[in-house]
Design a protein around this motif. Structure first.
Motif, PDB file in Angstrom:
ATOM      1  N   GLU A 122      -1.126   7.367   6.154  1.00  0.00           N
ATOM      2  CA  GLU A 122      -0.134   7.852   7.253  1.00  0.00           C
ATOM      3  C   GLU A 122      -0.662   8.848   7.795  1.00  0.00           C
ATOM      4  O   GLU A 122      -0.503   9.027   9.362  1.00  0.00           O
ATOM      5  CB  GLU A 122       1.015   8.576   6.421  1.00  0.00           C
ATOM      6  N   LEU A 123      -1.491   9.917   7.447  1.00  0.00           N
ATOM      7  CA  LEU A 123      -1.920  10.825   8.256  1.00  0.00           C
ATOM      8  C   LEU A 123      -3.010  10.491   9.412  1.00  0.00           C
ATOM      9  O   LEU A 123      -2.891  10.908  10.455  1.00  0.00           O
ATOM     10  CB  LEU A 123      -2.563  11.922   7.079  1.00  0.00           C
ATOM     11  N   GLY A 131      -5.687  19.401   4.421  1.00  0.00           N
ATOM     12  CA  GLY A 131      -6.116  19.478   3.131  1.00  0.00           C
ATOM     13  C   GLY A 131      -7.148  20.408   2.897  1.00  0.00           C
ATOM     14  O   GLY A 131      -8.549  20.443   3.389  1.00  0.00           O
ATOM     15  N   TRP A 164      -3.368   8.798  -1.411  1.00  0.00           N
ATOM     16  CA  TRP A 164      -2.319   8.082  -0.890  1.00  0.00           C
ATOM     17  C   TRP A 164      -1.663   8.561   0.478  1.00  0.00           C
ATOM     18  O   TRP A 164      -1.081   8.081   1.048  1.00  0.00           O
ATOM     19  CB  TRP A 164      -1.095   8.234  -2.177  1.00  0.00           C
ATOM     20  N   THR A 165      -2.248   9.964   0.779  1.00  0.00           N
ATOM     21  CA  THR A 165      -1.784  10.332   2.120  1.00  0.00           C
ATOM     22  C   THR A 165      -2.650   9.826   3.269  1.00  0.00           C
ATOM     23  O   THR A 165      -2.209  10.311   4.188  1.00  0.00           O
ATOM     24  CB  THR A 165      -1.984  11.962   1.945  1.00  0.00           C
ATOM     25  N   HIS A 166      -3.826   9.452   3.113  1.00  0.00           N
ATOM     26  CA  HIS A 166      -4.821   8.972   4.175  1.00  0.00           C
ATOM     27  C   HIS A 166      -4.360   8.227   5.078  1.00  0.00           C
ATOM     28  O   HIS A 166      -4.398   8.420   6.383  1.00  0.00           O
ATOM     29  CB  HIS A 166      -6.056   8.545   3.633  1.00  0.00           C
ATOM     30  N   ASP A 193      -3.230  10.780  -8.194  1.00  0.00           N
ATOM     31  CA  ASP A 193      -2.703   9.532  -7.634  1.00  0.00           C
ATOM     32  C   ASP A 193      -3.525   8.266  -7.916  1.00  0.00           C
ATOM     33  O   ASP A 193      -3.228   7.205  -7.513  1.00  0.00           O
ATOM     34  CB  ASP A 193      -2.531   9.544  -6.152  1.00  0.00           C
ATOM     35  N   VAL A 238      -9.074  14.382   7.482  1.00  0.00           N
ATOM     36  CA  VAL A 238      -7.990  14.119   6.464  1.00  0.00           C
ATOM     37  C   VAL A 238      -8.968  14.414   5.170  1.00  0.00           C
ATOM     38  O   VAL A 238      -9.539  13.212   4.642  1.00  0.00           O
ATOM     39  CB  VAL A 238      -7.430  12.827   6.539  1.00  0.00           C
ATOM     40  N   SER A 290      -7.112  15.309   2.165  1.00  0.00           N
ATOM     41  CA  SER A 290      -6.007  15.229   1.274  1.00  0.00           C
ATOM     42  C   SER A 290      -6.017  14.052   0.344  1.00  0.00           C
ATOM     43  O   SER A 290      -7.027  13.191   0.612  1.00  0.00           O
ATOM     44  CB  SER A 290      -4.559  15.079   2.127  1.00  0.00           C
ATOM     45  N   ASP A 315      -2.168  22.732   5.004  1.00  0.00           N
ATOM     46  CA  ASP A 315      -2.119  22.533   3.513  1.00  0.00           C
ATOM     47  C   ASP A 315      -0.772  22.869   3.159  1.00  0.00           C
ATOM     48  O   ASP A 315      -0.191  24.208   3.363  1.00  0.00           O
ATOM     49  CB  ASP A 315      -3.208  23.185   3.010  1.00  0.00           C
ATOM     50  N   THR A 319      -8.525   4.193   2.471  1.00  0.00           N
ATOM     51  CA  THR A 319      -6.908   3.896   2.278  1.00  0.00           C
ATOM     52  C   THR A 319      -6.666   3.364   0.851  1.00  0.00           C
ATOM     53  O   THR A 319      -7.753   3.048   0.176  1.00  0.00           O
ATOM     54  CB  THR A 319      -6.648   2.961   3.236  1.00  0.00           C
ATOM     55  N   SER A 320      -5.393   3.312   0.514  1.00  0.00           N
ATOM     56  CA  SER A 320      -5.209   2.699  -0.586  1.00  0.00           C
ATOM     57  C   SER A 320      -5.208   1.168  -0.964  1.00  0.00           C
ATOM     58  O   SER A 320      -4.881   0.588  -1.936  1.00  0.00           O
ATOM     59  CB  SER A 320      -3.667   3.320  -0.935  1.00  0.00           C
TER      60      SER A 320
END
Ligand SMILES: NC(=O)c1ccc[n+]([C@@H]2O[C@H](COP(=O)([O-])OP(=O)(O)OC[C@H]3O[C@@H](n4cnc5c(N)ncnc54)[C@H](O)[C@@H]3O)[C@@H](O)[C@H]2O)c1
Length: 332
Positions: free
Chosen positions: A77-78, A7, A73-75, A159, A68, A70, A32, A96-97
């Motif tokens: 998984e990455l 990111g 919502w991507t935190h 998001d 990380v 980004s 990215d 996280t979400s």
């Protein structure tokens, strides 16, 4: 310590700049998916490898740690993929979400003997360090309240709502300053522009009559970053936008006496001096990333670890629940 950064939007360049200037750390690759972001990165750092594919960074055998940076919502998984591939993880706020994701990442890090640090940048500022010192030394006396206004025009996130974007700063500061654990949350807000709440108000109840209030807003004509911290003995005004004297300590307060034989309480006001303590002049992110590298080298658990990130996410989850019920009290 060899880093990969995922990111390179608004915040990523700050992470790369600080990692690149830190003794003992080196950025080997930036991922990215946006060509424009990669082109900016290439201009600034021609020798760093660039890729659109985060998995190239995550699976690289040369990289020790991944940042990380980004969208939220991507935190999960990455960060999960990075931990599964043996990398230490520096992850942006909010961690996280949801809390289930946070718990899973914490357990994965423990299992693989890896470090997670959540970017709670404000904890490394001279202002927050000073306020923590004032509380620890009991200069303020028993804490009454924490009241923060964090408003500006934009930057709209695509998001998350304004609470998940801006409140993590105050929630992580409160988690660091207030020894008691929060008990309950009330949140109200409204969506005007892009389907997410862009104006929101959050109240957090703590034991010992401590109360916190956070006002976050993406639709404010002016930028305000002002926090009042009231104690029994003294009160602090922290204006983070002030060029100097960001933190002012007011020797003001209220004395309540109950004279013998008189049933009414007598309230008197105390108005003493104001002073502005000297603050450490540091770039918080530089200090934080340096601490991350130290924690990995020494095996020390950072105080802004996954568990600290999870405590913030739990407060945000409770706030979302309350928001959806138009301000019902939600217990933590
Ligand atoms: N600590 C702070 O003070 C602070 C300040 C701002 C933002 N943040 C946090 O930083 C994170 C990023 O925010 P931002 O404002 O920089 O967002 P942004 O949208 O400006 O940038 C995100 C970048 O990530 C890239 N990206 C998205 N998914 C990707 C993927 N799977 N692989 C590779 N690249 C991907 C996008 O192309 C974009 O360039 C958020 O979690 C935000 O909360 C923290």
């Amino acid at each position: 310590m060899k880093f990969g950064v995922i990111g390179y939007g608004y915040w990523g360049p700050n992470i790369v700049r600080n990692l690149a200037s830190l003794d003992g750390s080196q950025v080997l690759a930036i991922a990215d998916m946006s060509p424009a972001a990669r082109s900016r990165a290439h201009k600034a750092y021609p020798s760093i490898t660039l890729t659109p594919d985060a998995s190239e960074v995550i699976t690289s055998t040369e990289i020790d740690a991944v940042a990380v940076v980004s969208p939220v919502w991507t935190h999960y998984e990455l960060a999960k993929a990075a931990l599964e591939n043996g990398k230490h993880v520096f992850v942006e706020k909010p961690f996280t979400s949801n809390s289930a994701q946070g718990e899973e990442l914490i357990n994965l890090a423990i299992k693989n003997n890896l470090t997670i640090m959540v970017d709670h940048t404000f904890l490394f500022t001279g202002a927050v360090k000073k306020i923590r010192q004032l509380l620890d030394e009991e200069t303020l006396g028993n804490l009454y309240y924490y009241d923060s206004t964090r408003v500006n025009l934009g930057l709209f996130q695509h998001d998350i709502n304004v609470l998940w974007d801006l409140a993590p700063h105050d929630l992580s500061i409160m988690d660091y300053l207030i020894k008691e654990s929060p008990e309950a949350v009330v949140a109200t807000g409204q969506k005007h522009v892009n389907g997410y709440e862009d104006v929101a108000f959050m109240t957090v109840y703590f034991p010992e009559k401590i109360i916190a209030h956070i006002n976050v807003n993406w639709l404010s004509p002016v930028k305000v970053r002002t926090t009042l911290i009231g104690g029994e003995k003294r009160m602090v005004v922290w204006n983070d936008l002030a060029a100097d004297e960001k933190v002012k300590v007011y020797d003001k307060g209220v004395n309540v006496t109950n004279r013998e034989g008189v049933y009414d309480l007598l309230v008197s006001y105390r108005s003493g001096d104001m002073w502005a303590p000297q603050l450490e002049q540091i770039e918080a992110l530089h200090e934080e990333l340096s601490y991350f590298v130290d924690c990995i080298s020494t095996g020390q658990q950072p105080f802004n670890d996954g568990r600290a990130g999870l405590r913030v996410v739990k407060m945000l989850e409770a706030a979302s629940e309350s928001l959806n019920k138009r301000g019902s009290l939600v217990y933590l």
